[in-house]
Design a protein around this motif. Structure first.
Motif: not given
Length: 895
Positions: A8, A31, A33, A36, A60, A692, A694, A696, A702, A704
């Motif tokens: 991701s 983050v 998402g 995704v 991801l 950016e 992300e 998990r 999660t 983002g």
């Protein structure tokens, strides 16, 4: 079908203390998402399996992208791109381009009437007239859409959306000066028969229904159908005429596509789609007013004292709003009181108006696409053919009040056709390549009528403009893998744009309203106002031989019709066709630190061709009737990373863009309204950092975030014409005349003053016979509009298992911005201040077939002004994003 691979994107350091929540979230590397990927058309469902062991955290997934004109993992391409799958759009309840803010760093969305005005990295789509091109390209299934209204297409059954940041002047080319927004619709799936439907009920009596069906017609053929209807009341309430609420919706959309794939070599997808929009819409350009600047003469002067007054001509209330402290030519001395208009209705609340006139919107867009490819052993040949027949009519209450004073209406018709041929290598070995030929033809007819309905003479104007463009290009991009980890890329594109333009303007002559007691004043059909062919003049004509439109007798006006400018008489011109040719390119190097870490550096160039200005105000000289191409040179250094077994993704990009001859729009007073002209700013820069990320954290949680830090300013911008008066004459008895370079700037007994805080003076090339006439100011150092110095978003989603009842996932999304200016003068009236917006989602996945969603968008009910225009009456006109909206949505998939 969407292709996904483990991994991701995206990061964010704690650099913006706009709110405590933002700072705290950034410090934990949260983050949003974007990027995704989920199942192609499945409803909004959480990805993580709440029942899975904590030791088996799901990696991801990343949507593949087409930034290199081939399908690739977005983490493997050396460019900044944010991708969202169809399921991610559904999860966030995103149904148009305006909701992409915060999902892609630095992306800002503005809207005026039916026109989209996106902005990124200091570039924005500013001009939307027939003579103008978009500067951020909008593509649907590889087909360029030339009208800004087409970028407001509803997101229905999409495979993915990509926001490609920075100039895309090699592989996409046409009008991708600032970047691209690319929509890819879901293709028919061979061997699958399925159906899916959703229903949304929300605030403002909203009802939206979507249906998708994929039909298997054998081993080699499949059909896919998608349809949507969306209807809701206007969220801008009209307290005088309730039938005239703004920003309502009445949408009908349908798409049919067929795929024929007899073997692994040949693949063809044919698509036909239709969009219809009705209702009041949101007006022509902007829909409410803030006020105007007035100085001691009680006349407009930029950056003087701001009055929250509607100064449209004819709108008075008998109350003295202003007392002169300076005398003006003509005898009105200091101490004179002036009624300059009426107080702005409901100041500070952009969602309340009191207009008498009920606006209308009629939009129709029918298009076709044929995407055909054949795979040979070493390469694939691809053909992309597209065409569209588009029209939009919109009207607006041009006095912004309950009085029957002025209305405007505009109709734009556009027909376009494009053909692209590509050859793409299979990507094996050290060398890879993409090459192509591109052809585009476009014709736009525009009729704009302004009517002053209370007057029998001098009542408005009507302008007809016809613009034609033919664009052709050849391009190629070659990549070379020097080692397993080091790759170089070089690309080049040569573009030739040929343009033609003609216009005809008629002052007055539009019929008047015969019954002023009606809340909706009469207005004339646009069909009755279209100029005859003779009104456009003829290319090659060079002498009027009479005093026309302020020109001296015998003035040289190429291509002009010299019929005059009196009542019911057209004045126009057919310009000599022009050609703009430019070679742009890109070079890049990328290095894989590991299988999941990529470093890259690139240098790219782009351009957007010049064009013509219409209306009488444009014919003073060649300097005002035309504008030049704008160009950009961009350097970008980036890093794309996946960590912690592909559960954490962090993408960073630093860029430095340099713009020359940047095209800007100015409003020129014409009677009681204004005409829009384009001109070139000298130079500007845009430096920035985008992140950016992300993460998990577990199968349940999660996080983002996105972040954009941007420094976008004009580095050289002299002689910028003012949107309202930047200069005035005041009485100063006994003073001698002021003469500059032989030009009388102020006669005896008067003095010329300029807008406070600006360096202003005469602009060469703006008058008749070489004598300067207009005044401008030096705006060097001002910020580029719609370029926030800090912006971004943070989000968190947590999935809870419900046993046999599935899973439920609450989500919080915070978008923030440090604010921006909406016009080039950077005065307070043009500024949107810092803001924070909060969206709330609750997704309940009952089963693989059934899901439900509840949402509250802009839960904080934050006012965000996204369009600023200096309009008629010298007042600041605005548009604003939507207030708080909420609803529930149910989605069912027939498995």
């Amino acid at each position: 079908m969407i292709k996904t691979r483990a991994a991701s994107q995206l990061p964010t350091p704690n650099l913006s203390p706009i709110t405590r929540a933002v700072a705290l979230a950034l410090s934990t590397w949260a983050v949003v998402g974007p990027g995704v990927a989920f199942a192609q058309t499945s409803p909004a469902v959480p990805v993580a399996n709440a029942a899975a062991p904590e030791s088996e955290v799901r990696a991801l997934e990343v949507v593949t992208v087409t930034a290199t004109r081939r399908i690739e993992d977005q983490q493997k391409v050396s460019t900044s791109v944010t991708a969202l799958s169809g399921a991610k759009l559904a999860e966030r309840n995103i149904y148009d381009i305006g909701q992409l803010e915060g999902l892609s760093p630095g992306f800002t969305f503005g809207r005026s009437g039916a026109d989209a005005r996106p902005a990124m990295r200091g570039v924005r789509t500013e001009a939307v007239q027939a003579n103008a091109d978009t500067t951020i390209g909008f593509f649907i299934d590889g087909i360029y859409k030339s009208r800004p209204s087409q970028a407001l297409a509803s997101f229905v059954d999409l495979e993915r959306v990509e926001v490609q940041r920075g100039p895309q002047g090699t592989l996409f080319g046409r009008n991708t000066f600032g970047g691209n927004i690319v929509l890819t619709t879901a293709k028919p799936e061979l061997g699958e028969t399925s159906a899916e439907g959703s229903m949304l009920l929300g605030s403002f009596k909203r009802t939206r229904a979507e249906a998708v069906a994929n039909l298997d017609a054998g081993k080699t053929v499949a059909f896919r159908f998608a349809a949507a209807v969306d209807k809701f009341d206007g969220y801008v309430k009209n307290d005088f005429n309730p039938a005239a609420d703004l920003f309502d919706e009445d949408l009908r959309y349908f798409r049919a596509s067929v795929r024929f794939k007899p073997d692994n070599r040949f693949d063809a997808v044919l698509k036909l789609e239709s969009t219809e929009q009705r209702g009041n819409g949101s007006g022509q350009f902007s829909y409410f007013q803030m006020g105007t600047y007035l100085n001691g003469t009680c006349r407009p002067l930029l950056n003087s004292t701001f009055y929250a007054l509607n100064g449209r001509g004819g709108l008075t209330d008998g109350i003295a709003d202003c007392t002169r402290t300076l005398g003006i030519p003509g005898g009105a001395g200091a101490g004179t009181t002036v009624d300059i208009g009426r107080p702005v209705y409901s100041p500070g609340n952009p969602w309340r108006v009191e207009n008498d006139f009920r606006s209308q919107r009629r939009l129709s867009d029918t298009s076709f696409t044929a995407d055909v490819s054949y795979r040979f052993a070493p390469f694939t040949v691809k053909s992309i053919t597209g065409g569209s027949d588009f029209s939009v009519m919109r009207t607006v209450d041009n006095d912004f009040s309950r009085e029957a004073i002025a209305v405007s209406q505009e109709r734009t018709k556009n027909k376009s056709f494009s053909q692209e041929l590509q050859i793409l290598s299979e990507g094996r070995g050290s060398f890879g390549y993409v090459a192509g030929l591109y052809y585009f033809k476009d014709k736009t007819d525009n009729v704009d009528a302004f009517q002053v309905v209370r007057r029998s003479t001098g009542n408005g104007f009507v302008t007809t403009a016809v613009a034609e463009t033919q664009s052709s290009a050849a391009y190629a991009q070659l990549s070379y893998a020097a080692t397993n980890d080091l790759k170089f890329t070089a690309g080049i594109r040569h573009t030739v744009d040929k343009k033609q333009y003609k216009f005809a303007n008629r002052n007055a002559g539009t019929p008047v309203n015969s019954d002023l007691t009606q809340p909706d004043p009469f207005f004339t059909s646009l069909d009755s106002l279209v100029a005859p062919n003779s009104a456009f003049g003829r290319a090659g004509t060079t002498n009027c031989g009479t005093a026309v439109g302020g020109f001296a007798p015998g003035a040289v006006i190429p291509g002009a019709n010299c019929g005059g400018v009196g009542n019911n008489t057209f004045f126009g011109a057919t310009y000599t066709p022009v050609e703009f040719a430019k070679t742009t390119g890109r070079v890049a190097a990328e290095y894989n630190l590991s299988k999941s870490q990529l470093l890259y550096v690139s240098y790219s160039t782009g351009f957007s061709s010049g064009g013509f200005n219409g209306s009488q105000a444009a014919l003073n000289s060649e300097a005002t009737r035309t504008f030049r191409p704008q160009e950009v040179a961009a350097v970008e250094i980036g890093s794309k990373n996946r960590f912690l077994n592909n559960t954490l993704q962090l993408n960073v990009a630093a860029f430095m863009n340099r713009y020359t001859n940047q095209q800007e729009q100015r409003q020129v007073p014409v009677g009681l309204t204004t005409a829009s002209l384009l001109f070139n700013a000298a130079k500007s820069k845009s430096n920035g950092l985008e992140l950016e990320g992300e993460w998990r954290v577990s199968n349940q949680l999660t996080l983002g975030a996105t972040l954009s830090l941007l420094d976008a300013k004009y580095t050289s911008f002299p002689d910028a014409p003012g949107p309202i008066a930047i200069t005035q004459l005041i009485d100063t008895p006994g003073t001698a005349a002021t003469i500059v370079n032989g030009v009388i700037v102020a006669p005896a007994g008067q003095t010329r003053i300029y807008a406070p805080g600006y360096r202003c003076g005469l602009v060469n090339g703006t008058g008749v016979n070489g004598i300067p006439q207009a005044y401008g100011c030096d705006l060097t150092g001002n910020r580029i509009p719609y370029a926030a110095s800090t912006s971004g978003s943070v989000s968190a989603a947590y999935t809870v298992g419900l046993g046999s009842m599935g899973t439920i996932t609450p989500m919080v999304i915070v978008n923030f911005s440090s604010g921006y200016y909406g016009q080039i003068y950077n005065v307070q009236a043009e500024k949107q201040g810092a803001y924070t917006k909060v969206d709330l989602k609750l997704n309940w996945r009952v089963s693989d077939a059934l899901s439900l969603q509840g949402f509250v968008d802009n839960a904080s009910n934050t006012v965000v002004l996204n369009r600023f225009v200096w309009g008629g009456g010298s007042t600041m006109q605005n548009s604003a994003a939507a207030p708080r909206t909420f609803g529930v949505k149910v989605n069912y998939k027939f498995l």
